[in-house]
Write a protein that holds these residues in place. Structure first.
Motif, mmCIF file in Angstrom:
data_model
loop_
_atom_site.group_PDB
_atom_site.id
_atom_site.type_symbol
_atom_site.label_atom_id
_atom_site.label_comp_id
_atom_site.label_asym_id
_atom_site.label_seq_id
_atom_site.Cartn_x
_atom_site.Cartn_y
_atom_site.Cartn_z
ATOM 1 N N ARG A 104 0.541 -1.305 -0.049
ATOM 2 C CA ARG A 104 -0.162 -0.066 -0.047
ATOM 3 C C ARG A 104 1.178 1.241 0.275
ATOM 4 N NH1 ARG A 104 -0.891 2.247 5.631
ATOM 5 N NH2 ARG A 104 -0.315 1.131 7.037
ATOM 6 N N VAL A 105 0.221 2.746 -0.151
ATOM 7 C CA VAL A 105 1.094 3.781 -1.078
ATOM 8 C C VAL A 105 -0.010 4.368 0.345
ATOM 9 C CG1 VAL A 105 1.484 6.040 -2.372
ATOM 10 C CG2 VAL A 105 1.514 3.148 -3.285
ATOM 11 N N ILE A 106 1.385 4.886 0.960
ATOM 12 C CA ILE A 106 1.417 6.069 2.123
ATOM 13 C C ILE A 106 2.489 7.345 1.591
ATOM 14 C CG2 ILE A 106 0.803 4.533 3.845
ATOM 15 C CD1 ILE A 106 3.970 5.302 4.947
ATOM 16 N N GLU A 107 1.996 8.396 2.338
ATOM 17 C CA GLU A 107 2.232 9.670 2.575
ATOM 18 C C GLU A 107 3.147 9.640 3.726
ATOM 19 O OE1 GLU A 107 0.357 13.088 0.913
ATOM 20 O OE2 GLU A 107 -0.303 12.414 -1.122
ATOM 21 N N LYS A 108 2.343 9.575 4.742
ATOM 22 C CA LYS A 108 3.138 9.707 6.208
ATOM 23 C C LYS A 108 2.398 8.726 6.615
ATOM 24 C CE LYS A 108 1.336 14.338 7.278
ATOM 25 N NZ LYS A 108 0.720 15.903 7.941
ATOM 26 N N ALA A 109 3.661 8.340 7.578
ATOM 27 C CA ALA A 109 3.147 7.147 8.109
ATOM 28 C C ALA A 109 1.987 6.958 9.766
ATOM 29 C CB ALA A 109 5.087 6.847 8.870
ATOM 30 N N ASP A 110 2.026 5.793 9.805
ATOM 31 C CA ASP A 110 0.198 5.588 10.383
ATOM 32 C C ASP A 110 1.307 4.546 11.638
ATOM 33 O OD1 ASP A 110 0.767 3.229 9.309
ATOM 34 O OD2 ASP A 110 -1.190 3.213 7.816
ATOM 35 N N THR A 111 2.024 4.748 11.980
ATOM 36 C CA THR A 111 2.500 4.232 12.727
ATOM 37 C C THR A 111 3.395 4.989 13.758
ATOM 38 O OG1 THR A 111 4.492 2.355 12.062
ATOM 39 C CG2 THR A 111 2.204 1.135 12.382
ATOM 40 N N GLU A 112 3.638 4.185 14.834
ATOM 41 C CA GLU A 112 4.903 5.357 15.700
ATOM 42 C C GLU A 112 6.343 5.231 15.104
ATOM 43 O OE1 GLU A 112 7.058 6.404 19.976
ATOM 44 O OE2 GLU A 112 4.935 5.036 19.858
ATOM 45 N N LYS A 113 6.741 3.782 14.935
ATOM 46 C CA LYS A 113 7.876 3.137 15.217
ATOM 47 C C LYS A 113 7.719 2.825 13.370
ATOM 48 C CE LYS A 113 8.740 1.352 19.657
ATOM 49 N NZ LYS A 113 8.947 0.056 20.080
ATOM 50 N N VAL A 114 8.895 3.005 12.885
ATOM 51 C CA VAL A 114 9.296 2.823 11.457
ATOM 52 C C VAL A 114 11.014 1.847 11.049
ATOM 53 C CG1 VAL A 114 7.694 4.708 10.828
ATOM 54 C CG2 VAL A 114 10.121 4.749 11.471
ATOM 55 N N ILE A 115 10.896 1.108 9.783
ATOM 56 C CA ILE A 115 12.273 0.993 9.517
ATOM 57 C C ILE A 115 12.256 1.450 7.946
ATOM 58 C CG2 ILE A 115 13.413 -1.550 8.988
ATOM 59 C CD1 ILE A 115 11.904 -3.024 10.473
ATOM 60 N N LEU A 116 13.309 1.692 7.993
ATOM 61 C CA LEU A 116 13.375 2.603 6.761
ATOM 62 C C LEU A 116 14.791 1.720 6.045
ATOM 63 C CD1 LEU A 116 14.655 6.452 7.909
ATOM 64 C CD2 LEU A 116 12.276 5.472 7.431
ATOM 65 N N VAL A 117 14.311 1.982 4.278
ATOM 66 C CA VAL A 117 15.549 0.469 3.845
ATOM 67 C C VAL A 117 15.757 1.814 2.342
ATOM 68 C CG1 VAL A 117 14.523 -1.476 3.970
ATOM 69 C CG2 VAL A 117 13.387 -0.434 2.407
ATOM 70 N N THR A 158 13.054 2.486 13.896
ATOM 71 C CA THR A 158 14.051 1.671 15.308
ATOM 72 C C THR A 158 14.917 0.645 14.309
ATOM 73 O OG1 THR A 158 12.639 -0.364 14.210
ATOM 74 C CG2 THR A 158 11.696 0.912 16.523
ATOM 75 N N HIS A 159 15.108 0.559 12.673
ATOM 76 C CA HIS A 159 16.446 -0.371 11.686
ATOM 77 C C HIS A 159 16.767 0.651 11.104
ATOM 78 C CE1 HIS A 159 14.135 -3.490 14.253
ATOM 79 N NE2 HIS A 159 15.424 -3.493 14.634
ATOM 80 N N VAL A 160 17.698 0.616 10.227
ATOM 81 C CA VAL A 160 17.937 1.396 9.235
ATOM 82 C C VAL A 160 18.842 -0.190 8.493
ATOM 83 C CG1 VAL A 160 19.161 3.479 8.029
ATOM 84 C CG2 VAL A 160 17.949 3.501 9.668
ATOM 85 N N VAL A 161 18.175 0.164 6.796
ATOM 86 C CA VAL A 161 19.727 -0.946 5.971
ATOM 87 C C VAL A 161 20.010 -0.062 4.796
ATOM 88 C CG1 VAL A 161 19.794 -3.217 4.964
ATOM 89 C CG2 VAL A 161 18.273 -3.142 7.317
ATOM 90 N N ASP A 162 20.487 0.470 5.093
ATOM 91 C CA ASP A 162 21.099 1.432 3.253
ATOM 92 C C ASP A 162 22.394 1.032 2.919
ATOM 93 O OD1 ASP A 162 20.477 3.866 1.501
ATOM 94 O OD2 ASP A 162 20.785 4.622 2.787
ATOM 95 N N HIS A 163 22.270 1.340 1.514
ATOM 96 C CA HIS A 163 23.811 1.413 0.639
ATOM 97 C C HIS A 163 24.189 3.185 0.117
ATOM 98 C CE1 HIS A 163 22.163 0.803 -3.520
ATOM 99 N NE2 HIS A 163 21.309 2.080 -3.087
ATOM 100 N N HIS A 164 23.703 3.662 1.232
ATOM 101 C CA HIS A 164 23.791 5.135 0.652
ATOM 102 C C HIS A 164 24.683 5.795 1.770
ATOM 103 C CE1 HIS A 164 20.160 4.630 -2.208
ATOM 104 N NE2 HIS A 164 20.652 4.988 -2.363
ATOM 105 N N LYS A 188 20.047 12.174 12.383
ATOM 106 C CA LYS A 188 20.215 12.225 13.438
ATOM 107 C C LYS A 188 19.280 11.452 14.252
ATOM 108 C CE LYS A 188 23.383 16.216 13.083
ATOM 109 N NZ LYS A 188 23.398 17.532 13.667
ATOM 110 N N THR A 189 19.170 10.558 15.339
ATOM 111 C CA THR A 189 18.504 10.364 16.137
ATOM 112 C C THR A 189 18.721 9.767 17.556
ATOM 113 O OG1 THR A 189 19.233 7.843 16.363
ATOM 114 C CG2 THR A 189 17.897 8.294 14.398
ATOM 115 N N ASP A 190 17.695 10.342 18.306
ATOM 116 C CA ASP A 190 17.729 11.389 19.550
ATOM 117 C C ASP A 190 17.626 9.469 20.483
ATOM 118 O OD1 ASP A 190 17.288 13.364 19.372
ATOM 119 O OD2 ASP A 190 14.774 13.242 19.127
ATOM 120 N N ALA A 191 17.590 8.360 19.653
ATOM 121 C CA ALA A 191 18.144 7.143 20.485
ATOM 122 C C ALA A 191 18.497 5.938 20.038
ATOM 123 C CB ALA A 191 16.731 6.831 20.530
ATOM 124 N N PRO A 192 19.411 5.087 20.164
ATOM 125 C CA PRO A 192 20.749 3.975 19.440
ATOM 126 C C PRO A 192 18.719 3.261 18.339
ATOM 127 C CG PRO A 192 20.700 3.635 22.279
ATOM 128 C CD PRO A 192 19.217 4.757 21.518
#
Length: 305
Positions: A59-72, A90-96, A101-105
């Motif tokens: 599904r396509v979104i513009e805004k996240a509808d959960t508090e926690k997200v994972i970026l790829v 909570t997680h990032v998996v990337d090749h760029h 910057k985040t406020d938490a580990p």
């Protein structure tokens, strides 16, 4: 357990979609409740892969509808959801390159490989988790797309190994033939507007305080794209209305791995220095240039900063 949504960058390409689907599946095995979503409609290449492997587009979104997200496949706010700053990543998996910057580990894994799906393939292998056939097909498609069928300078041995193994899992007998079909599907511009071409695979970057928009479109005939009625005028209008300082649209021939760029903006001298050539009538030759990540953004950043 709270659900976390997994997504790639806006104007999603095949890796942004395929990596989100793969990561959502992988992290479920790590006891994380996930859902893959996308920050935009699929392009023709991604549609081809989804149809080939009988999969449904997230599904396509513009805004996240959960508090926690994972970026790829991204980590920059200007390439992500509108409410990026309100979220817990909570997680990032990337090749760029890293610009986060985040406020938490958090769990952060980045590698200089050709595709995010290559990293996720290694995750599956390391943890001895079986990759579903359809997911393997999307990961295969993503690596082929990001590396232009393993011809991009971003390609690594990890990418080559992943392609060979994923092709077997996905039951793709000849990944070279499949890859060319996939890439050609992405070059079908007949039903795409000029706006689709300009924005279809575009990302924003901040360079020395300047807002730079870099788009890329694949084709088998560069001149056909350059000669589209109104394309230059529409790029100039985009520059004026969206507040960019510079726009560079890179038109890449998938058959010979050469490109030309259409440039509008205030930093023409920096563009000419970055690519060692003149901008004539807003056009610059980019021989051998196919990778925005490795050949375009670093060169421009160096000259502008």
């Amino acid at each position: 357990m709270d659900k976390e949504i997994v997504f790639g960058h806006t104007n999603p390409d095949t890796d942004a979609v395929g990596a989100a689907m793969a990561a959502a599946d992988y992290f479920k095995h790590q006891n994380v409740e996930t859902e893959a979503v996308a920050l935009g409609k699929p392009n023709e290449e991604t549609k081809f892969a989804l149809d080939y492997f009988h999969l449904t587009m997230p599904r396509v979104i513009e805004k996240a509808d959960t508090e926690k997200v994972i970026l790829v496949d991204h980590n920059e706010a200007n390439q992500s959801v509108a409410n990026f700053n309100d979220l817990t990543i909570t997680h990032v998996v990337d090749h760029h390159k890293i610009d986060l910057k985040t406020d938490a580990p958090l769990f952060y894994h980045a590698e200089p490989v050709g595709c995010t799906s290559t990293i996720l393939f290694d995750f599956y292998q390391k943890d001895q988790i079986e990759i579903p056939k359809g997911i393997a097909g999307m990961m295969l498609s993503a690596i082929i797309s990001d590396t232009l069928l393993l011809k991009s300078p971003t390609t690594t041995d990890q990418d080559r190994k992943a392609v060979e193994q994923l092709a077997k899992i996905a039951d793709v007998e000849d990944y070279q033939a499949y890859g060319m079909e996939l890439l050609k599907a992405g070059t079908n511009l007949a039903n795409r507007t000029n706006h689709d071409i300009i924005e279809g695979d575009a990302k924003s970057f901040e360079m020395n305080g300047k807002k730079v928009r870099i788009g890329q479109v694949n084709t088998v005939d560069i001149d056909e794209v350059l000669n589209r009625p109104g394309l230059k005028e529409d790029i100039e209008q985009e520059l004026k209305t969206q507040g960019y300082d510079d726009i560079l649209l890179v038109v890449t021939n998938i058959l010979d791995s050469n490109s030309k760029g259409i440039f509008y903006g205030v930093d023409q001298i920096a563009v000419e220095k970055a690519f060692d050539g003149p901008v004539n009538d807003h056009i610059i030759d980019l021989p051998g240039v196919v990778s925005r990540k490795k050949q375009i953004v670093p060169n421009l950043t160096k000259e502008m900063e």
